[in-house]
Design a protein around this motif. Structure first.
Motif, PDB file in Angstrom:
ATOM      1  N   ALA A  24       0.827  -1.208   0.000  1.00 28.75           N
ATOM      2  CA  ALA A  24       0.000   0.000   0.000  1.00 28.75           C
ATOM      3  C   ALA A  24       0.860   1.257   0.000  1.00 28.75           C
ATOM      4  O   ALA A  24       1.844   1.352   0.737  1.00 28.75           O
ATOM      5  CB  ALA A  24      -0.919  -0.003   1.214  1.00 28.75           C
ATOM      6  N   ARG A  25       0.471   2.204  -0.845  1.00 29.81           N
ATOM      7  CA  ARG A  25       1.168   3.483  -0.940  1.00 29.81           C
ATOM      8  C   ARG A  25       0.496   4.538  -0.070  1.00 29.81           C
ATOM      9  O   ARG A  25      -0.726   4.524   0.084  1.00 29.81           O
ATOM     10  CB  ARG A  25       1.132   4.009  -2.378  1.00 29.81           C
ATOM     11  CG  ARG A  25       2.232   3.523  -3.298  1.00 29.81           C
ATOM     12  CD  ARG A  25       1.997   2.137  -3.797  1.00 29.81           C
ATOM     13  NE  ARG A  25       2.892   1.867  -4.944  1.00 29.81           N
ATOM     14  CZ  ARG A  25       3.304   0.653  -5.276  1.00 29.81           C
ATOM     15  NH1 ARG A  25       2.915  -0.408  -4.571  1.00 29.81           N
ATOM     16  NH2 ARG A  25       4.089   0.479  -6.328  1.00 29.81           N
ATOM     17  N   ASP A  79      20.648   3.307   0.496  1.00 25.97           N
ATOM     18  CA  ASP A  79      19.252   3.422   0.085  1.00 25.97           C
ATOM     19  C   ASP A  79      18.706   2.068  -0.364  1.00 25.97           C
ATOM     20  O   ASP A  79      17.580   1.697  -0.017  1.00 25.97           O
ATOM     21  CB  ASP A  79      19.120   4.451  -1.041  1.00 25.97           C
ATOM     22  CG  ASP A  79      17.687   4.624  -1.508  1.00 25.97           C
ATOM     23  OD1 ASP A  79      16.907   5.260  -0.772  1.00 25.97           O
ATOM     24  OD2 ASP A  79      17.340   4.102  -2.585  1.00 25.97           O
ATOM     25  N   ARG A  80      19.481   1.331  -1.124  1.00 26.12           N
ATOM     26  CA  ARG A  80      19.039   0.008  -1.587  1.00 26.12           C
ATOM     27  C   ARG A  80      18.758  -0.908  -0.402  1.00 26.12           C
ATOM     28  O   ARG A  80      17.733  -1.611  -0.377  1.00 26.12           O
ATOM     29  CB  ARG A  80      20.101  -0.633  -2.484  1.00 26.12           C
ATOM     30  CG  ARG A  80      19.690  -1.995  -3.045  1.00 26.12           C
ATOM     31  CD  ARG A  80      20.871  -2.751  -3.630  1.00 26.12           C
ATOM     32  NE  ARG A  80      21.849  -3.122  -2.621  1.00 26.12           N
ATOM     33  CZ  ARG A  80      21.701  -4.145  -1.772  1.00 26.12           C
ATOM     34  NH1 ARG A  80      20.605  -4.887  -1.797  1.00 26.12           N
ATOM     35  NH2 ARG A  80      22.651  -4.411  -0.884  1.00 26.12           N
ATOM     36  N   ILE A  81      19.633  -0.881   0.585  1.00 29.42           N
ATOM     37  CA  ILE A  81      19.461  -1.738   1.759  1.00 29.42           C
ATOM     38  C   ILE A  81      18.181  -1.382   2.511  1.00 29.42           C
ATOM     39  O   ILE A  81      17.387  -2.261   2.884  1.00 29.42           O
ATOM     40  CB  ILE A  81      20.699  -1.617   2.673  1.00 29.42           C
ATOM     41  CG1 ILE A  81      21.921  -2.219   1.978  1.00 29.42           C
ATOM     42  CG2 ILE A  81      20.446  -2.293   4.019  1.00 29.42           C
ATOM     43  CD1 ILE A  81      23.240  -1.874   2.651  1.00 29.42           C
ATOM     44  N   GLY A  82      17.969  -0.083   2.739  1.00 33.41           N
ATOM     45  CA  GLY A  82      16.759   0.336   3.439  1.00 33.41           C
ATOM     46  C   GLY A  82      15.503   0.041   2.657  1.00 33.41           C
ATOM     47  O   GLY A  82      14.482  -0.403   3.218  1.00 33.41           O
ATOM     48  N   HIS A  83      15.553   0.286   1.362  1.00 32.74           N
ATOM     49  CA  HIS A  83      14.411   0.032   0.477  1.00 32.74           C
ATOM     50  C   HIS A  83      14.014  -1.438   0.530  1.00 32.74           C
ATOM     51  O   HIS A  83      12.833  -1.773   0.749  1.00 32.74           O
ATOM     52  CB  HIS A  83      14.805   0.437  -0.947  1.00 32.74           C
ATOM     53  CG  HIS A  83      13.733   0.209  -1.967  1.00 32.74           C
ATOM     54  ND1 HIS A  83      12.769   1.155  -2.256  1.00 32.74           N
ATOM     55  CD2 HIS A  83      13.477  -0.852  -2.792  1.00 32.74           C
ATOM     56  CE1 HIS A  83      11.977   0.697  -3.195  1.00 32.74           C
ATOM     57  NE2 HIS A  83      12.389  -0.523  -3.543  1.00 32.74           N
ATOM     58  N   PRO A  93       8.470   2.700   1.836  1.00 31.83           N
ATOM     59  CA  PRO A  93       9.398   3.740   2.325  1.00 31.83           C
ATOM     60  C   PRO A  93       8.782   5.122   2.110  1.00 31.83           C
ATOM     61  O   PRO A  93       8.650   5.592   0.981  1.00 31.83           O
ATOM     62  CB  PRO A  93      10.645   3.522   1.474  1.00 31.83           C
ATOM     63  CG  PRO A  93      10.173   2.807   0.247  1.00 31.83           C
ATOM     64  CD  PRO A  93       8.958   2.031   0.620  1.00 31.83           C
ATOM     65  N   SER A  94       8.412   5.785   3.201  1.00 30.63           N
ATOM     66  CA  SER A  94       7.568   6.981   3.126  1.00 30.63           C
ATOM     67  C   SER A  94       8.151   8.109   2.293  1.00 30.63           C
ATOM     68  O   SER A  94       7.406   8.905   1.704  1.00 30.63           O
ATOM     69  CB  SER A  94       7.285   7.495   4.538  1.00 30.63           C
ATOM     70  OG  SER A  94       6.649   6.518   5.313  1.00 30.63           O
ATOM     71  N   THR A  95       9.478   8.232   2.262  1.00 31.13           N
ATOM     72  CA  THR A  95      10.066   9.355   1.516  1.00 31.13           C
ATOM     73  C   THR A  95       9.981   9.161   0.008  1.00 31.13           C
ATOM     74  O   THR A  95      10.052  10.141  -0.743  1.00 31.13           O
ATOM     75  CB  THR A  95      11.545   9.560   1.900  1.00 31.13           C
ATOM     76  OG1 THR A  95      12.279   8.368   1.602  1.00 31.13           O
ATOM     77  CG2 THR A  95      11.689   9.904   3.366  1.00 31.13           C
ATOM     78  N   LYS A 136      24.190  10.784   8.382  1.00 31.42           N
ATOM     79  CA  LYS A 136      22.865  10.823   9.003  1.00 31.42           C
ATOM     80  C   LYS A 136      21.894  10.046   8.119  1.00 31.42           C
ATOM     81  O   LYS A 136      21.714  10.388   6.947  1.00 31.42           O
ATOM     82  CB  LYS A 136      22.418  12.272   9.178  1.00 31.42           C
ATOM     83  CG  LYS A 136      23.356  13.052  10.098  1.00 31.42           C
ATOM     84  CD  LYS A 136      23.078  14.528  10.136  1.00 31.42           C
ATOM     85  CE  LYS A 136      23.528  15.266   8.877  1.00 31.42           C
ATOM     86  NZ  LYS A 136      25.022  15.313   8.763  1.00 31.42           N
ATOM     87  N   VAL A 137      21.282   9.019   8.679  1.00 35.97           N
ATOM     88  CA  VAL A 137      20.327   8.182   7.948  1.00 35.97           C
ATOM     89  C   VAL A 137      18.948   8.427   8.535  1.00 35.97           C
ATOM     90  O   VAL A 137      18.721   8.243   9.734  1.00 35.97           O
ATOM     91  CB  VAL A 137      20.686   6.687   8.058  1.00 35.97           C
ATOM     92  CG1 VAL A 137      19.637   5.836   7.346  1.00 35.97           C
ATOM     93  CG2 VAL A 137      22.077   6.417   7.494  1.00 35.97           C
ATOM     94  N   ASP A 138      18.012   8.847   7.680  1.00 39.57           N
ATOM     95  CA  ASP A 138      16.645   9.161   8.102  1.00 39.57           C
ATOM     96  C   ASP A 138      15.701   8.285   7.291  1.00 39.57           C
ATOM     97  O   ASP A 138      15.639   8.398   6.062  1.00 39.57           O
ATOM     98  CB  ASP A 138      16.362  10.645   7.853  1.00 39.57           C
ATOM     99  CG  ASP A 138      15.071  11.127   8.496  1.00 39.57           C
ATOM    100  OD1 ASP A 138      14.173  10.304   8.742  1.00 39.57           O
ATOM    101  OD2 ASP A 138      14.954  12.348   8.738  1.00 39.57           O
ATOM    102  N   ILE A 139      14.971   7.389   7.970  1.00 35.58           N
ATOM    103  CA  ILE A 139      14.119   6.445   7.254  1.00 35.58           C
ATOM    104  C   ILE A 139      12.768   6.341   7.944  1.00 35.58           C
ATOM    105  O   ILE A 139      12.678   6.368   9.176  1.00 35.58           O
ATOM    106  CB  ILE A 139      14.799   5.060   7.132  1.00 35.58           C
ATOM    107  CG1 ILE A 139      13.992   4.119   6.220  1.00 35.58           C
ATOM    108  CG2 ILE A 139      15.060   4.438   8.494  1.00 35.58           C
ATOM    109  CD1 ILE A 139      14.760   2.881   5.796  1.00 35.58           C
ATOM    110  N   THR A 140      11.718   6.233   7.152  1.00 35.90           N
ATOM    111  CA  THR A 140      10.340   6.202   7.638  1.00 35.90           C
ATOM    112  C   THR A 140       9.601   5.045   6.994  1.00 35.90           C
ATOM    113  O   THR A 140       9.701   4.829   5.777  1.00 35.90           O
ATOM    114  CB  THR A 140       9.619   7.523   7.316  1.00 35.90           C
ATOM    115  OG1 THR A 140      10.408   8.610   7.791  1.00 35.90           O
ATOM    116  CG2 THR A 140       8.248   7.576   7.952  1.00 35.90           C
ATOM    117  N   ALA A 141       8.839   4.313   7.793  1.00 37.32           N
ATOM    118  CA  ALA A 141       8.074   3.171   7.301  1.00 37.32           C
ATOM    119  C   ALA A 141       6.583   3.501   7.291  1.00 37.32           C
ATOM    120  O   ALA A 141       6.050   4.034   8.279  1.00 37.32           O
ATOM    121  CB  ALA A 141       8.323   1.956   8.184  1.00 37.32           C
TER     122      ALA A 141
END
Length: 293
Positions: A24-25, A79-83, A93-95, A136-141
């Motif tokens: 879901a987006r 980015d690939r790892i977080g994605h 990934p919210s961003t 600095k790593v900023d990630i949102t789920a």
């Protein structure tokens, strides 16, 4: 600046990463702007439990990405790892695709990587991380219709004493800001505590970029300042509120500018910056951190 590394310049940005259709987006993906949130910042117990799940997943994703911060790694690889981590857990990934302000391009990546003098919103690209960099790593789920948002600063390899001190101070500033978030107080007390701590240790706290309400909306409109903004930003902290606290401390001046990409923010004087962020929920006795793995 704490090393001889040159100021950051924009690298090559890889193509957009795919997201399977079953994930879901958020409502803003593919739109020129996010829908204005009108649901307030005090959430039901059911919604808070959903945010708790998204926040925990975001914290797990952050830990995974940060474990790969090392000299020689590109920010695009982070980015690939977080994605892939978020997709593996059926989260978006919210961003990725978040609309830019004033008609600027949507954010093209699944997390932000802001290195050294980059304050925030750095776009992952071909930039190679070097020994001693502050990353600095900023990630949102986004999962189950809600967002969980967090950020951490990691030093690649062996950092200088100055870099270590800045990172440690920023982590402590976050803790103190969260501890100040008590029901009945105005949200500006959070910024007052953070700025006083920063000043006492010889740093400036970035005023232009703030914490925010989060939940069904990525940004609800609530502003959580990291400087003494009183009497402005006088929303009263209330049980059931969910928001982020995300101080950014700099070694020199906090004056900053935005790159032409419409996202990346850098200090004017090249001063290095550190940032930490948690999503919190307010209870009768204070704040609970939700972004813990």
């Amino acid at each position: 600046m704490t090393s001889s590394r040159a100021l950051l310049t924009k690298g090559d940005v890889s193509p957009l990463r795919d997201v399977p259709s079953h994930i879901a987006r958020p409502e803003y993906v593919g739109k020129k702007r996010a829908k204005q949130w009108r649901g307030g910042d005090v959430h039901s117990a059911e919604t808070i439990e959903k945010i708790r799940i998204s926040a925990r997943l975001a914290a797990q994703a952050l830990a995974e990405v940060c474990s790969h911060v090392a000299p020689g790694v590109t920010t695009d690889e982070l980015d690939r790892i977080g994605h892939e981590f978020l997709l593996d857990h059926d989260a978006y990934p919210s961003t990725l695709g978040y609309p830019g302000a004033w008609g600027r391009p949507a954010f093209p990546k699944s997390l932000c990587t802001s290195v050294n003098e980059i304050v925030c919103h750095g776009i992952p690209d071909s930039t190679v991380i070097e020994e001693g960099d502050i990353v600095k790593v900023d990630i949102t789920a986004f999962l189950n219709g809600v967002h969980g948002d967090n950020c951490a600063s990691v030093i690649a390899g062996e950092g200088s004493a100055e870099a270590v001190k800045l990172v440690d101070a920023t982590r402590e500033a976050l803790a103190r800001g969260i501890a100040a978030a008590k029901p009945g107080r105005e949200v500006n007390v959070i910024g007052r505590v953070i700025e006083l701590f920063a000043t006492r240790h010889g740093y400036e706290s970035v005023a232009d970029y703030t914490g925010h309400g989060v939940g069904p909306a990525f940004h609800t409109g609530l502003v959580i300042p990291h400087y003494d903004s009183a009497p402005a930003h006088n929303d009263v902290i209330t049980p059931g509120m969910v928001f982020t606290v995300e101080p950014m401390l700099v070694m020199g001046s906090q004056e900053n500018h935005e790159w032409k990409d419409g996202w990346t923010v850098a200090t004017d004087d090249g001063s290095w910056c550190a940032q930490f962020e948690h999503t919190v929920v307010i209870h009768e006795d204070g704040a609970e951190i939700l972004t813990l793995p």
